[in-house]
Design an enzyme around this catalytic site. Structure first.
Site, PDB file in Angstrom:
ATOM      1  N   HIS A 163     -35.381 -65.738   1.724  1.00 10.57           N
ATOM      2  CA  HIS A 163     -34.570 -66.553   2.536  1.00 10.57           C
ATOM      3  C   HIS A 163     -34.687 -65.921   4.075  1.00 10.57           C
ATOM      4  O   HIS A 163     -34.395 -64.789   4.046  1.00 10.57           O
ATOM      5  CB  HIS A 163     -33.394 -66.746   2.215  1.00 10.57           C
ATOM      6  CG  HIS A 163     -32.669 -67.715   3.211  1.00 10.57           C
ATOM      7  ND1 HIS A 163     -32.768 -68.985   3.261  1.00 10.57           N
ATOM      8  CD2 HIS A 163     -31.791 -67.289   4.519  1.00 10.57           C
ATOM      9  CE1 HIS A 163     -32.011 -69.541   4.252  1.00 10.57           C
ATOM     10  NE2 HIS A 163     -31.465 -68.587   4.931  1.00 10.57           N
ATOM     11  N   ASP A 205     -21.463 -78.018  -0.090  1.00 10.85           N
ATOM     12  CA  ASP A 205     -22.192 -77.218   1.141  1.00 10.85           C
ATOM     13  C   ASP A 205     -22.675 -78.353   1.810  1.00 10.85           C
ATOM     14  O   ASP A 205     -22.407 -78.348   3.152  1.00 10.85           O
ATOM     15  CB  ASP A 205     -23.180 -76.328   0.670  1.00 10.85           C
ATOM     16  CG  ASP A 205     -24.007 -75.598   1.926  1.00 10.85           C
ATOM     17  OD1 ASP A 205     -23.356 -75.161   2.909  1.00 10.85           O
ATOM     18  OD2 ASP A 205     -25.186 -76.145   1.934  1.00 10.85           O
ATOM     19  N   ARG A 245     -19.435 -79.426   9.647  1.00 13.80           N
ATOM     20  CA  ARG A 245     -19.224 -78.236  10.501  1.00 13.80           C
ATOM     21  C   ARG A 245     -20.253 -78.434  11.775  1.00 13.80           C
ATOM     22  O   ARG A 245     -19.877 -78.179  12.922  1.00 13.80           O
ATOM     23  CB  ARG A 245     -19.931 -77.126  10.056  1.00 13.80           C
ATOM     24  CG  ARG A 245     -18.798 -76.305   8.922  1.00 13.80           C
ATOM     25  CD  ARG A 245     -19.500 -75.456   8.200  1.00 13.80           C
ATOM     26  NE  ARG A 245     -20.335 -74.410   8.656  1.00 13.80           N
ATOM     27  CZ  ARG A 245     -21.093 -73.318   8.340  1.00 13.80           C
ATOM     28  NH1 ARG A 245     -21.657 -73.637   7.185  1.00 13.80           N
ATOM     29  NH2 ARG A 245     -21.548 -72.411   9.080  1.00 13.80           N
ATOM     30  N   SER A 251     -22.771 -70.691   2.849  1.00  8.41           N
ATOM     31  CA  SER A 251     -23.744 -71.953   2.756  1.00  8.41           C
ATOM     32  C   SER A 251     -25.072 -71.403   2.281  1.00  8.41           C
ATOM     33  O   SER A 251     -25.703 -72.053   1.411  1.00  8.41           O
ATOM     34  CB  SER A 251     -23.728 -72.471   4.361  1.00  8.41           C
ATOM     35  OG  SER A 251     -24.789 -73.659   4.339  1.00  8.41           O
ATOM     36  N   LYS A 261     -26.634 -72.203  -1.959  1.00 10.73           N
ATOM     37  CA  LYS A 261     -27.822 -72.868  -2.315  1.00 10.73           C
ATOM     38  C   LYS A 261     -28.915 -72.042  -2.874  1.00 10.73           C
ATOM     39  O   LYS A 261     -29.764 -72.456  -3.840  1.00 10.73           O
ATOM     40  CB  LYS A 261     -28.501 -73.599  -1.129  1.00 10.73           C
ATOM     41  CG  LYS A 261     -27.736 -74.566  -0.567  1.00 10.73           C
ATOM     42  CD  LYS A 261     -28.127 -75.214   0.912  1.00 10.73           C
ATOM     43  CE  LYS A 261     -27.728 -74.384   2.065  1.00 10.73           C
ATOM     44  NZ  LYS A 261     -27.872 -74.856   3.196  1.00 10.73           N
TER      45      LYS A 261
END
Lengths: 443, 443
Positions: free
Chosen positions: B82, B161, B168, B183, B187
């Site tokens: 990520h 989320d 948000r 968040s 995931k």
């Protein structure tokens, strides 16, 4: 303009412009800005506050979101009083007719009780037939005819505040001095007043428990009032124990009626006379607060204040016979005495706990839609500083529900402390506050 | 439990229990707690943060609000990467097939671009026919068949989320490390991975511009991953200038294809090999990161990585012919070169500005519903540290709209600085971060 950018700006401690505040608040009232953006904005304000300029702009936008009543065709200096609220704080009900009977018009828009503190409106509503929901037309009619009127916030008065207050209540954003100040002053400035006296409560039963917070709120309210051209002064007064003897809506009305007829409940009347003296001074009917206090005392002893009260009850649809004969009013099914278990002095009656006991009994509400029992409540026979002997009645609780009465009794017992060391009553008036600053008040 | 009490607790810096967080977040997903209470709660978290325990609980609740994919029947250690995102960050598209071609399954769920940073999903979507919206069933089928799959967040993955992120975005509560970490990790942990490599970007074009914030986020992400039993390590890498040469969705795919075929774009491939080496190490196909880097290089030179990419394109519905013959892809109507006005060294290519220029050209989106032009973007021919002579092409911009192209050209010119003093390229890999702490990375 972008609502998220405005939220971020406040979140990042930047000062907002009038245009940004107007865009956000008007947009909210119009339904263009949703609740979820307003609540994030309010929480950002909770943390980063608003400076005085922002608070003035905020108040102005809320004030002008609705009707600003014009009472300029009514002769005299119109003066109102606002209290930040407490337990047994029934002052307005004696004060307003007392001051009005001395020639100062008192246009008063009050609120309901929520949480541990009571509300003037709920107290007045306990009078059979009394209408607090007058239209603004009726409001103007009554004040111009008899020099006094006491109603609740109409839908025309500061609708932005009404919508925002409901949201603050459910989003944990109530306890913020600039928001509180804006909310109070937007409603008071809409009444059509020329001057305002504030009673800022501090202590266990007050909304602002610490003196520091209470003083900060007082200074903000006073500065806003004066900025809007309405002479505003305030007094910092004690709310560590309940004010007067009765707590509960009709019980408090009954106490007020007795005081209006001349009964002396020392702490209650001391605050009432002080605020009345200040109102007469601001209303140009007294040369000083002391002079005003003297005139107020005369209004009570002469029966003039009581007569004005009856006049108001009549003009607002109330049934005078319940006032004239207090015993006609229905009584609670059950009552219970709290008696002293030892000899000594009362050293504490925890006002916050008394307020919460009141809610158990049905005299107050925790949620806006809770129903109130006007008969329910507590009458105190002893106050802090009083000596008691074992077996003396300290208080009597009233309730229609036996189970709740038992609960309330237990809790109230724990809220009252009797000790052997002698105790003097707490100072009642801490200070006078005006534009110049904080002044010690000689009692 | 009372939602207002939970908001007030967080507002007053008290630690929340698992029960309170569950009540609030589940209640929100179920529609029992309204947006306006969640946004006040989020703003209170923005100011008072969450401690590590709260952040873990928060992640766990969001993770378990949806399906946690079980890939245990697929042999091997499943590893994903990520990146916190940047300009020209197309690493995943080379990295995932490269690593998968070395025997480490890569199940990847990516996001779209928003604001100045691009998103892997938008890049993949520019490949004609390529489907990123596979169902979870198809997702499992593809990964088990070919060892690689790249899709977008489905409605089953961390729906809490998804709902909270949307809120948000419109309430100014995005920039909060515990919320960001929860968040991201909710995931990633739902994908079915066994280990995770993080690329934490820092510098002008990164979401976390300062190294301090980037390190704090990295540490939080790594601690959460390891707490959930997934070995997680990260690298802090530079995002002061765009990564690689292309910025724009199809332009970046084309660059990736060329790299997969063996072209060396130094900064891009350095980061890709490093992350690949780490993934092979975590996936037990290399004894060390260095060893993993060697294997990855071999996967590129042998053509194995490119073959795996083509296989993925085919299995996800993409038209292979556009990959095999890049020139078949439609071109932007207009293009414009930025040429150097003097001799010297390139000392700055402001990544944030390049990202914003990309949005003007149509390569990115400012709002979630903005439409992207996959052809639009910028190709750089010079990077920071390169020498230029007057008249050299530094970059070419591509756009279908002549007016916007002009705007973009002007802005890009200001984002690039050529100076006479010599300049060395910026450090690319700042540090390696794992459970133990931050380690300097020797390039």
């Amino acid at each position: 303009m972008n609502p998220v950018e405005i939220i971020r700006k406040k979140r990042d401690k930047q000062k907002l412009t009038r245009e940004e505040m107007e865009f956000f608040i008007k947009g909210y009232v119009d339904g263009k800005i949703p609740d979820y953006q307003m609540s994030a904005f309010l929480m950002a304000i909770y943390f980063n506050k608003m400076d005085f300029d922002e608070t003035v702009v905020f108040t102005d936008i809320m004030l002008n979101s609705g009707v600003v009543v014009d009472l300029s065709d009514i002769p005299g200096v119109k003066v109102d009083k606002h209290s930040t609220g407490g337990i047994g704080d029934k002052v307005s009900i004696i004060l307003a007719p007392m001051v009005a009977s001395c020639g100062v018009p008192v246009p008063m828009i009050s609120g309901r009780g929520l949480g541990h503190t009571g509300g003037t409106l709920d107290k007045l509503d306990s009078i059979p037939g009394f209408r607090t929901n007058l239209s603004l037309g009726e409001y103007k009619e009554v004040i111009s005819k008899i020099g006094i009127v006491m109603i609740g916030q109409t839908k025309e008065i500061a609708p932005a505040d009404k919508k925002m207050y409901a949201l603050r209540d459910v989003t944990g954003t109530v306890e913020c001095i600039p928001l509180i100040a804006g909310s109070i002053m937007s409603k008071k400035l809409a009444e059509g007043i020329d001057a305002l006296v504030l009673d800022i409560k501090t202590g266990r039963g007050a909304f602002m428990q610490s003196k520091e917070d209470a003083i900060e709120l007082a200074k903000t309210l006073i500065a806003i009032g004066n900025r809007f051209g309405k002479k505003t002064i305030g007094f910092l007064t004690d709310m560590s124990q309940p004010l007067g003897n009765a707590v509960g809506n009709w019980l408090e009305i009954a106490e007020c009626v007795e005081c209006l007829r001349g009964k002396d409940v020392p702490d209650l009347m001391e605050v009432t006379y002080l605020l009345g003296g200040a109102m007469l001074m601001l209303g140009k009917k007294a040369s000083s607060i002391e002079d005003g206090i003297k005139i107020c005392k005369e209004a009570i002893t002469s029966g003039r204040a009581y007569k004005k009260f009856l006049e108001m009850v009549e003009h607002q649809g109330g049934k005078k016979e319940y006032i004239e004969e207090l015993s006609k009013y229905p009584k609670s099914k059950y009552s219970k005495s709290i008696v002293s278990k030892s000899d000594g002095d009362i050293v504490k009656i925890d006002a916050l706990e008394v307020g919460l006991v009141g809610i158990i009994l049905g005299a107050g509400r925790m949620k806006v839609d809770d129903v109130i029992d006007p008969k329910a409540g507590i009458v105190f026979y002893k106050k802090v500083g009083d000596s008691v002997e074992k077996g003396d009645t300290i208080a009597i609780l009233y309730c229609d529900d036996e189970e709740k009465l038992k609960q309330a009794e237990k809790r109230l017992e724990r809220a009252i402390l009797v000790a052997t060391e002698p105790c003097t009553p707490p100072k009642l008036i801490y200070a006078m506050i005006d534009e110049m600053g904080i002044h010690e008040w000689k009692q």
